[in-house]
Design an enzyme around this catalytic site. Structure first.
Site, PDB file in Angstrom:
ATOM      1  N   ARG A 131       3.608  61.849  11.247  1.00 36.74           N
ATOM      2  CA  ARG A 131       4.821  61.758  12.060  1.00 36.74           C
ATOM      3  C   ARG A 131       5.267  60.317  12.361  1.00 36.74           C
ATOM      4  O   ARG A 131       5.295  59.885  13.517  1.00 36.74           O
ATOM      5  CB  ARG A 131       4.657  62.582  13.335  1.00 36.74           C
ATOM      6  CG  ARG A 131       4.251  64.012  13.024  1.00 36.74           C
ATOM      7  CD  ARG A 131       4.117  64.865  14.244  1.00 36.74           C
ATOM      8  NE  ARG A 131       5.385  65.284  14.796  1.00 36.74           N
ATOM      9  CZ  ARG A 131       5.491  66.074  15.863  1.00 36.74           C
ATOM     10  NH1 ARG A 131       4.426  66.508  16.473  1.00 36.74           N
ATOM     11  NH2 ARG A 131       6.685  66.430  16.314  1.00 36.74           N
ATOM     12  N   ASP A 166       8.059  75.817  13.410  1.00 38.58           N
ATOM     13  CA  ASP A 166       7.419  76.166  14.688  1.00 38.58           C
ATOM     14  C   ASP A 166       7.145  77.666  14.823  1.00 38.58           C
ATOM     15  O   ASP A 166       6.559  78.095  15.820  1.00 38.58           O
ATOM     16  CB  ASP A 166       8.284  75.692  15.872  1.00 38.58           C
ATOM     17  CG  ASP A 166       8.336  74.175  15.963  1.00 38.58           C
ATOM     18  OD1 ASP A 166       7.494  73.514  15.343  1.00 38.58           O
ATOM     19  OD2 ASP A 166       9.228  73.655  16.662  1.00 38.58           O
ATOM     20  N   ARG A 194       1.519  73.616  27.178  1.00 31.48           N
ATOM     21  CA  ARG A 194       2.553  72.645  26.792  1.00 31.48           C
ATOM     22  C   ARG A 194       3.866  73.344  26.460  1.00 31.48           C
ATOM     23  O   ARG A 194       4.930  72.765  26.631  1.00 31.48           O
ATOM     24  CB  ARG A 194       2.097  71.846  25.562  1.00 31.48           C
ATOM     25  CG  ARG A 194       0.887  70.984  25.808  1.00 31.48           C
ATOM     26  CD  ARG A 194       0.620  70.110  24.617  1.00 31.48           C
ATOM     27  NE  ARG A 194       1.832  69.369  24.281  1.00 31.48           N
ATOM     28  CZ  ARG A 194       1.999  68.667  23.177  1.00 31.48           C
ATOM     29  NH1 ARG A 194       1.040  68.606  22.290  1.00 31.48           N
ATOM     30  NH2 ARG A 194       3.116  68.022  22.952  1.00 31.48           N
ATOM     31  N   LYS A 232      11.819  74.240  25.432  1.00 33.09           N
ATOM     32  CA  LYS A 232      11.018  73.024  25.626  1.00 33.09           C
ATOM     33  C   LYS A 232      11.642  71.852  24.876  1.00 33.09           C
ATOM     34  O   LYS A 232      11.883  70.784  25.437  1.00 33.09           O
ATOM     35  CB  LYS A 232       9.584  73.260  25.110  1.00 33.09           C
ATOM     36  CG  LYS A 232       8.778  71.978  24.912  1.00 33.09           C
ATOM     37  CD  LYS A 232       7.386  72.243  24.381  1.00 33.09           C
ATOM     38  CE  LYS A 232       7.261  72.366  22.901  1.00 33.09           C
ATOM     39  NZ  LYS A 232       7.133  71.130  22.119  1.00 33.09           N
ATOM     40  N   ASN A 233      11.917  72.066  23.581  1.00 33.00           N
ATOM     41  CA  ASN A 233      12.352  70.930  22.763  1.00 33.00           C
ATOM     42  C   ASN A 233      13.772  70.478  23.074  1.00 33.00           C
ATOM     43  O   ASN A 233      14.126  69.334  22.788  1.00 33.00           O
ATOM     44  CB  ASN A 233      12.189  71.252  21.274  1.00 33.00           C
ATOM     45  CG  ASN A 233      10.714  71.278  20.885  1.00 33.00           C
ATOM     46  OD1 ASN A 233       9.863  70.804  21.643  1.00 33.00           O
ATOM     47  ND2 ASN A 233      10.400  71.842  19.723  1.00 33.00           N
ATOM     48  N   CYS A 288      -0.438  63.125  15.034  1.00 31.96           N
ATOM     49  CA  CYS A 288      -0.977  64.226  15.825  1.00 31.96           C
ATOM     50  C   CYS A 288      -1.609  65.222  14.867  1.00 31.96           C
ATOM     51  O   CYS A 288      -1.608  65.014  13.652  1.00 31.96           O
ATOM     52  CB  CYS A 288       0.092  64.857  16.688  1.00 31.96           C
ATOM     53  SG  CYS A 288       1.265  65.814  15.760  1.00 31.96           S
TER      54      CYS A 288
HETATM   55  N1  EPU Z   1       9.632  62.120   9.854  1.00 35.56           N
HETATM   56  C1  EPU Z   1       9.465  60.927   9.196  1.00 35.56           C
HETATM   57  N2  EPU Z   1      10.006  59.809   9.771  1.00 35.56           N
HETATM   58  C2  EPU Z   1      10.699  59.843  10.940  1.00 35.56           C
HETATM   59  C3  EPU Z   1      10.859  61.079  11.607  1.00 35.56           C
HETATM   60  C4  EPU Z   1      10.303  62.216  11.038  1.00 35.56           C
HETATM   61  O1  EPU Z   1       8.849  60.856   8.130  1.00 35.56           O
HETATM   62  O2  EPU Z   1      11.162  58.788  11.393  1.00 35.56           O
HETATM   63  C5  EPU Z   1       9.006  63.341   9.284  1.00 35.56           C
HETATM   64  C6  EPU Z   1       7.899  63.880  10.194  1.00 35.56           C
HETATM   65  O3  EPU Z   1       6.686  63.210   9.976  1.00 35.56           O
HETATM   66  C7  EPU Z   1       7.855  65.343   9.843  1.00 35.56           C
HETATM   67  C8  EPU Z   1       9.317  65.659   9.505  1.00 35.56           C
HETATM   68  O4  EPU Z   1       9.940  64.405   9.240  1.00 35.56           O
HETATM   69  O5  EPU Z   1       7.036  65.545   8.727  1.00 35.56           O
HETATM   70  C9  EPU Z   1      10.061  66.385  10.601  1.00 35.56           C
HETATM   71  O6  EPU Z   1      10.113  65.591  11.762  1.00 35.56           O
HETATM   72  P1  EPU Z   1      11.264  65.680  12.846  1.00 35.56           P
HETATM   73  O7  EPU Z   1      11.619  64.278  13.234  1.00 35.56           O
HETATM   74  O8  EPU Z   1      12.364  66.569  12.367  1.00 35.56           O
HETATM   75  O9  EPU Z   1      10.515  66.393  14.029  1.00 35.56           O
HETATM   76  P2  EPU Z   1      10.306  65.878  15.521  1.00 35.56           P
HETATM   77  O10 EPU Z   1      11.601  65.468  16.106  1.00 35.56           O
HETATM   78  O11 EPU Z   1       9.168  64.950  15.584  1.00 35.56           O
HETATM   79  C10 EPU Z   1      10.802  68.259  16.514  1.00 35.56           C
HETATM   80  C11 EPU Z   1      10.106  69.211  17.432  1.00 35.56           C
HETATM   81  C12 EPU Z   1       8.899  69.813  16.726  1.00 35.56           C
HETATM   82  C13 EPU Z   1       9.402  70.551  15.486  1.00 35.56           C
HETATM   83  C14 EPU Z   1      10.175  69.576  14.584  1.00 35.56           C
HETATM   84  C15 EPU Z   1      10.777  70.225  13.362  1.00 35.56           C
HETATM   85  C16 EPU Z   1      10.560  68.228  19.595  1.00 35.56           C
HETATM   86  C17 EPU Z   1      10.043  67.566  20.815  1.00 35.56           C
HETATM   87  N3  EPU Z   1       9.676  68.488  18.629  1.00 35.56           N
HETATM   88  O12 EPU Z   1       9.847  67.246  16.202  1.00 35.56           O
HETATM   89  O13 EPU Z   1       8.329  70.758  17.635  1.00 35.56           O
HETATM   90  O14 EPU Z   1       8.323  71.092  14.766  1.00 35.56           O
HETATM   91  O15 EPU Z   1      11.241  68.969  15.335  1.00 35.56           O
HETATM   92  O16 EPU Z   1      11.627  71.253  13.709  1.00 35.56           O
HETATM   93  O17 EPU Z   1      11.737  68.530  19.509  1.00 35.56           O
HETATM   94  C18 EPU Z   1       6.654  72.126  18.539  1.00 35.56           C
HETATM   95  O18 EPU Z   1       7.444  72.425  19.449  1.00 35.56           O
HETATM   96  O19 EPU Z   1       5.572  72.755  18.357  1.00 35.56           O
HETATM   97  C19 EPU Z   1       6.987  71.030  17.629  1.00 35.56           C
HETATM   98  C20 EPU Z   1       6.073  70.400  16.893  1.00 35.56           C
END
Ligand code: EPU
Length: 422
Positions: free
Chosen positions: A123, A309, A401, A22-23, A118
């Site tokens: 985030r 995850d 999802r 998915k991701n 969320c």
């Molecule tokens: N963060 C910040 N600022 C930013 C970006 C992130 O503070 O600009 C913080 C977030 O709030 C969080 C942490 O950094 O606390 C990690 O965020 P990250 O950006 O790494 O995650 P993401 O890209 O939003 C993806 C996956 C998530 C998975 C995380 C961590 C996708 C679509 N989503 O999210 O997947 O948990 O990486 O591995 O790729 C799921 O599939 O259930 C899911 C939540």
């Protein structure tokens, strides 16, 4: 709204096919915005999040044909495109923010609604926007939208040091940098397999990228990208989730398409808990070493560490371990919503801030439960498979999802599980 009803019971045996990630798919799809030529993804998972991304990209002007029941997504984005990603779609799914980098790279402007927080945490998007600002974008938050404009109409290369290895920010900056003028270096980049998959796909499209899979990624901008066909990498989170099914219930299950390299840190913890994982010709075989599950401590970390995850699902396993396990959640500030639901099933869990202490009990008991996010929901199904009696997990739309055909896949290994209308 549908629910899933599980009758706890005996061992599980057989094979479960693992879908495309998915991701990975959610970041590969916006890459279509970077080229006038078609981008085709094979091995796409059949999930509601993929439908939401399809809807978003179509609203921006992409043509998308879904074939083979959704496993092939043929996308094309030629001609003029719309540069505004509307709140109505973005709010449904945070990964919508992955259109920001590609839109800005292609058109020099983008208006993307801030997705908002969320259930699992606030985030924010500061790491994305700070990186794009260093690349010459002027970004302003107005009316809930990020209004971004590249100075001179084209982003320029920059050296960007991330304060945290954000997955989404690495993906957004990587895509933006493919069409920027000059060289971009991302330091402290995320190393997840989904990043490597995106880099592989972008390279097929003609991008010049090195260092993906390490903490420093270098992207040399080019003037245009071509089309490509790319298979989506295996879903390591779906893989880890189903590896836990025989671990919790007993039996022996082969996960088709599974690879150890995708789940290294997770397998180390399974081994410590008394679960054997072996590589086969077709994937990974999982079974318990003895009767007992041993307590283990787990800390979530960016890849190659233990994935956040899989934390909820691992907790479901540890609820019936012999001894006390400590789980530390280091990625998201509010990712223990499954704990109160597992407690309703008889688990002994004490949550304090980002730490959950789980004291194993002999047996969980079935109960009606619900959860507010995807991974929490599936952890309750896993717990239900091993519990005494019936467990009804409501709000199944969370599962839709991220897990395709969850009932069919678990039924295939002998689970007593059905989807019912409320
Ligand atoms: N963060 C910040 N600022 C930013 C970006 C992130 O503070 O600009 C913080 C977030 O709030 C969080 C942490 O950094 O606390 C990690 O965020 P990250 O950006 O790494 O995650 P993401 O890209 O939003 C993806 C996956 C998530 C998975 C995380 C961590 C996708 C679509 N989503 O999210 O997947 O948990 O990486 O591995 O790729 C799921 O599939 O259930 C899911 C939540």
């Amino acid at each position: 709204m549908d629910s899933i009803v599980v009758q706890g019971g005996g061992p599980l045996n057989g094979q479960i096919p693992i879908a495309g990630a998915k991701n990975a798919c959610l970041t590969l799809m916006p890459a279509t915005l970077l080229s006038e030529e078609p981008l085709t993804l094979t091995n796409a998972p059949r999930l509601s999040d993929i439908k939401t991304m399809t809807e978003l990209l179509q609203s921006l002007g992409a043509e998308i044909t879904s074939m083979q029941e959704g496993q092939v997504q043929a996308m094309s984005c030629h001609g003029t495109i719309n540069t505004r990603a509307e709140y109505d779609i973005v709010r449904k799914m945070r990964a919508s923010n992955l259109v920001l980098g590609p839109l800005l790279a292609r058109e020099g402007v983008a208006e993307v609604s801030l997705p908002g927080g969320c259930a699992i945490g606030a985030r924010p998007m500061d790491i994305h926007t700070d990186g794009l600002t260093l690349m010459g974008a002027d970004i302003e938050l107005r009316d809930g939208y990020l209004h971004a404009k590249a100075a001179g109409g084209r982003l320029k290369g920059a050296v960007i040091d991330f304060p945290f290895a954000s997955v989404g920010a690495t993906e957004n900056i990587m895509m933006a940098a493919t069409l920027a003028k000059g060289t971009t270096v991302i330091n402290n980049a995320a190393r997840e397999p989904e990043i490597v998959d995106l880099a592989d796909c972008l390279r097929k499209m003609g991008a010049q990228i090195e260092g993906d899979g390490t903490s420093s990624i270098t992207i040399q901008g080019v003037d245009s990208l071509n089309g490509a066909t790319h298979p989506v990498v295996t879903d390591r989170i779906e893989l880890g989730t189903y590896m836990l099914a025989p671990a919790i219930c007993g039996g022996e299950v082969e996960l088709l398409g599974g690879k150890l390299s995708l789940v290294g840190a997770f397998c180390e913890k399974l081994d410590a808990a008394g679960i054997d994982v072996t590589e086969t010709d077709k994937g990974l075989m999982v079974k318990r070493r003895g009767d007992e599950i041993k307590a283990v401590d787990v800390t979530t970390e960016p890849f190659p560490g233990f994935p956040t995850d899989l934390q909820a699902q691992m907790m479901a396993l540890l609820c019936t371990a012999n001894g006390t396990s400590v789980l530390e959640e280091k990625i998201f500030e509010n990712r223990f919503m499954h704990a109160p639901e597992l407690i309703r099933m008889g688990a002994e869990i004490d949550v304090s801030g980002g730490t959950a202490t789980v004291t194993g009990v002999k047996k969980l008991k079935g109960a009606p439960v619900m959860a507010t996010d995807l991974r929490a929901s599936v952890s309750l199904i896993l717990a239900g498979l091993a519990a005494e009696g019936e467990t009804k997990v409501s709000r199944v739309y969370h599962l839709d999802r991220g897990y395709e055909h969850v009932v069919r896949k678990l039924e295939g290994v002998g689970a007593k599980i059905e989807r019912v209308k409320d």
